[in-house]
Design an enzyme around this catalytic site. Sequence first.
Site, PDB file in Angstrom:
ATOM      1  N   LYS A 193      -3.556  24.523  14.067  1.00 60.25           N
ATOM      2  CA  LYS A 193      -2.802  25.114  12.965  1.00 60.25           C
ATOM      3  C   LYS A 193      -3.393  24.438  11.729  1.00 60.25           C
ATOM      4  CE  LYS A 193       0.310  24.607  10.348  1.00 60.25           C
ATOM      5  NZ  LYS A 193       0.234  24.573   8.870  1.00 60.25           N
TER       6      LYS A 193
ATOM      7  N   GLY B 102       1.627  13.506  10.017  1.00 57.52           N
ATOM      8  CA  GLY B 102       2.216  13.935   8.750  1.00 57.52           C
ATOM      9  C   GLY B 102       3.518  13.225   8.485  1.00 57.52           C
TER      10      GLY B 102
ATOM     11  N   GLU C 159       2.517  11.391  14.588  1.00 55.33           N
ATOM     12  CA  GLU C 159       2.359  10.150  13.850  1.00 55.33           C
ATOM     13  C   GLU C 159       2.964  10.442  12.488  1.00 55.33           C
ATOM     14  OE1 GLU C 159       1.315   8.436  11.074  1.00 55.33           O
ATOM     15  OE2 GLU C 159      -0.843   8.311  11.466  1.00 55.33           O
TER      16      GLU C 159
ATOM     17  N   CYS D 123      -1.622   6.672   6.133  1.00 50.20           N
ATOM     18  CA  CYS D 123      -0.456   6.297   6.943  1.00 50.20           C
ATOM     19  C   CYS D 123      -0.364   4.791   7.120  1.00 50.20           C
ATOM     20  CB  CYS D 123      -0.502   6.986   8.303  1.00 50.20           C
ATOM     21  SG  CYS D 123      -2.109   6.894   9.081  1.00 50.20           S
TER      22      CYS D 123
ATOM     23  N   GLU E 252       9.229   5.247   3.103  1.00 50.30           N
ATOM     24  CA  GLU E 252       7.873   5.399   2.595  1.00 50.30           C
ATOM     25  C   GLU E 252       7.856   6.210   1.301  1.00 50.30           C
ATOM     26  OE1 GLU E 252       5.327   7.445   5.352  1.00 50.30           O
ATOM     27  OE2 GLU E 252       3.507   7.029   4.205  1.00 50.30           O
TER      28      GLU E 252
END
Lengths: 529, 529
Positions: free
Chosen positions: A183, A240, A264, A301, A392
């Site tokens: 995708k 993401g 993740e 990340c 975050e």
Amino acid sequence: MMHGKNLVDGQWSATGKSVFKTFNPGMNDANEWIFYEATPEEIGQAVMAASEAFETYKHSSGAQRSAFLEAIAEELEVLRQEIVHAYCLESGLPEGRANGELGRTINQLLLFANLVKEGSWVEASIDTALPERSPVPKPDIRKMKVPLGPVVVFGASNFPLAFSTAGGDTASALAAGCPVIVKSHPLHAGTGELVATAIKKAMEKEGIPSGVFANLNSKDHRVGETLVQHPGIKAVGFTGSFSGGSALQNLARERKEPIPVFAEMGSVNPMILLPTALKNKGEFWADQIAASINLGAGQFCTNPGILIATEGEALDNFCELLKNASVQQPAQCMLHPDIYKNFKNGFRRLLDKTSVSLAAEQESASQPNYGNLTLASVQAKDLLEDEELMEEVFGPFSILVRCKNNTERDEIIKRLKGQLTISILGEADELDTEKNLVAIAREKAGRLVINGVPTGVEVCTSMHHGGPWPATTDSRFTSVGTGAIHRWVRPVAFQNFPESILPDALKSNNPLGILRTVNGTPTKDPVHS
Amino acid sequence: MMHGKNLVDGQWSATGKSVFKTFNPGMNDANEWIFYEATPEEIGQAVMAASEAFETYKHSSGAQRSAFLEAIAEELEVLRQEIVHAYCLESGLPEGRANGELGRTINQLLLFANLVKEGSWVEASIDTALPERSPVPKPDIRKMKVPLGPVVVFGASNFPLAFSTAGGDTASALAAGCPVIVKSHPLHAGTGELVATAIKKAMEKEGIPSGVFANLNSKDHRVGETLVQHPGIKAVGFTGSFSGGSALQNLARERKEPIPVFAEMGSVNPMILLPTALKNKGEFWADQIAASINLGAGQFCTNPGILIATEGEALDNFCELLKNASVQQPAQCMLHPDIYKNFKNGFRRLLDKTSVSLAAEQESASQPNYGNLTLASVQAKDLLEDEELMEEVFGPFSILVRCKNNTERDEIIKRLKGQLTISILGEADELDTEKNLVAIAREKAGRLVINGVPTGVEVCTSMHHGGPWPATTDSRFTSVGTGAIHRWVRPVAFQNFPESILPDALKSNNPLGILRTVNGTPTKDPVHS
């Protein structure tokens, strides 16, 4: 050259009416290419082709899969110039990063090519029969890992190459013997199309069934949701946000046959700063940390989003050094105006709290979408009362947590959610007295770093890029390094099988020459049964 | 001798008012012992003690854990007579089975003792640094598996020893370094108490922290639900029904921090009967299959609940042989009147359907709770239209599916849900022509058996006892064999660690002498870094 079509069962397809464009954040304007949103029919066709292809691809040899992955790497190299060009137009990231990430993507493909060429990764295990055993004979049992089936990979906004179309998820799944449907991420659909072109060429060159790889464009959530709910799909890879990853996981759980989602979902990657390290090497660490926070405009990340230290003179001096190092970092273009806006809103929401103060702020750049490194500061006791401060903020932002003492510091660490990484900066002597700190940190992260920054995730056998919830949906699996292949397989035991129908990896004469566990002992020797 | 108390933090505790008794199905009457339902306070105390104990137990060496597991095995042997006595009173199963299952339980403990004594199971991997590498230096990264934390184990009704208090789940979790809280099964709380007594003695003997093991009695669902929802619990092991396992999984998912539930939820373990095997060895296979269906009154997760064959003369003759073999099997006492009632209602519900006919029925026994082997028969086309016919009937029951041809047979297999096992009976020549059948079956099961019955799950390295949903909640893990330890651990990477704070398994000189992967190559050699 860019046609904007979906790659379905080996053919470019554009049957839908809905289209979208990607955006150039550096120019603050849309790119000219038009991409066709994949239709429900195209999705169904891609999954059906993947299911059919799986019937043959699952039996392909390590040599065949290896050749396929090497061919993808070669074709990516052929298209390097076009890919880097599209990458920069769609991400605002500099050419050096684009070339570096393409190099990493190629290396990952070759890493998995070598892994499956060697072949021992299937963890073959053989227990030979004891027909005379009393009270019951022991049967011959052999076990190996087999692929799960068609996998959906979601492209990541912040890694248009290394965690997207031919990135680590795709490379590991193809290596495992699973067809892949990507995708494509809407922010870099053009980069994705070029990479899909390379994979298509490699498939044709190596005679890989056309259903083994598909690339579907989509701007809205429908394509991804339909894929995850489709009964033909057997696993999902995602990198993401927490909201995106957990939404997909919920969809996967509600299926009649639930499937694993390896998401993740980011992390604040705490760095714990011990006083002697700050005292002896304050300037060095200030430079390292500022650069790590600002790397890729903080869009990693493993970005260090929280710094934890105990108050004292060493910390006060270090704060000055970190402030100076931070303002010297260059502002950089972020991936998209929305990401830039979320970054700004995210840190402003924190700075609006009375408990939070501004510790450093790089001057805002005059260009649109440029993120400026921002540091905040908070007392540990306030952090303990406000979990939002541990969330975050995606971008070049970090919050320094000032602890009254080490007890308060350890309390903070115990209260952390699961993280991808935790780093500890300390001199040799103080590390030896902080074994308990290391033990506490170990419960909260998938990777512990001593005297280093968390950014820079080495692609190797020993890497673990994963961590306890909510850093990932499954702390037992990594998305970086050779271990990533184990996300797409499950063990199957073969009991009392005649040689003629055993998979090669389990045949007595060990035709693949792989390392196997025979009656509990690792060996490459043939089995005499 | 039986006191009915809960084992909490090393002490016997009975603070609650709610009590229950176990039942003797052979005598059709309650046993005399009284058990105290664990209270919320006892549950909280057990979890807190487990969390505290984890802080030290997680650092225990393989030698220490191994000595602990061996001590449990020894203490079980000391209590053999009492355990076997209680087992028979609480299960209705014969003494031979009780002794055999205790032997298996002891062997499992010793298997994991040996595994952790040897130590290589942590899958240590080391990639050494390349400080001169360009453009960025390669850091030293080392990885190993570490325990998840306190684990809840649910005792299984049908394995009072091998899958209960000190069974495979407990043994593997303790071996991994996880404290265990057992939610004792209410059908055999007395057997559980005796086993817990043995574990308590072993803990005291080996100086294991008192929070490492707890045993909680409960007749209703509340104790189990509270445990699974408790934030101190990090994983769950369960063997039982689909409804029980999936309910626990849902609870675990709804937690703030979701945790893995390893539930083995049963299976119908299809056997595919090929015509030449039926023709050449019909009598042998009829005896084998009838005995497998009737083993332990059919109360096994690997009980063959569905037999699939293509119509023809061979099948017609075999049906007669199977009928004769079935009626010669002895009726046996089932575990509990409720289980007996569910068995009767289960197969009667199927036999009430017009599509289903009775193929064989052993004479009913005069004793209460005795299950009589019952065989049904159905046409494949009817099975394809009625999924209920593929559901498990727990007990000595199996349904023969008659297929018009091999295409219909393969269609049946493709429509199966995930299974623990699929068996194929076939002569050598016909197996060689049925490679596609083997490939289809592989997608549906965790263990494939050629020319054997599914009952009898060998405890060894190569065993895989698990399977695609809904046979288990996670097809990637086994609950039998050494691989079971990997349910209770996750990898952690240690980057740039000084030797002094590295775990022993990762120290350069390899003090444990284990097999490690160093720069991609398996070796026991020390690392020169």
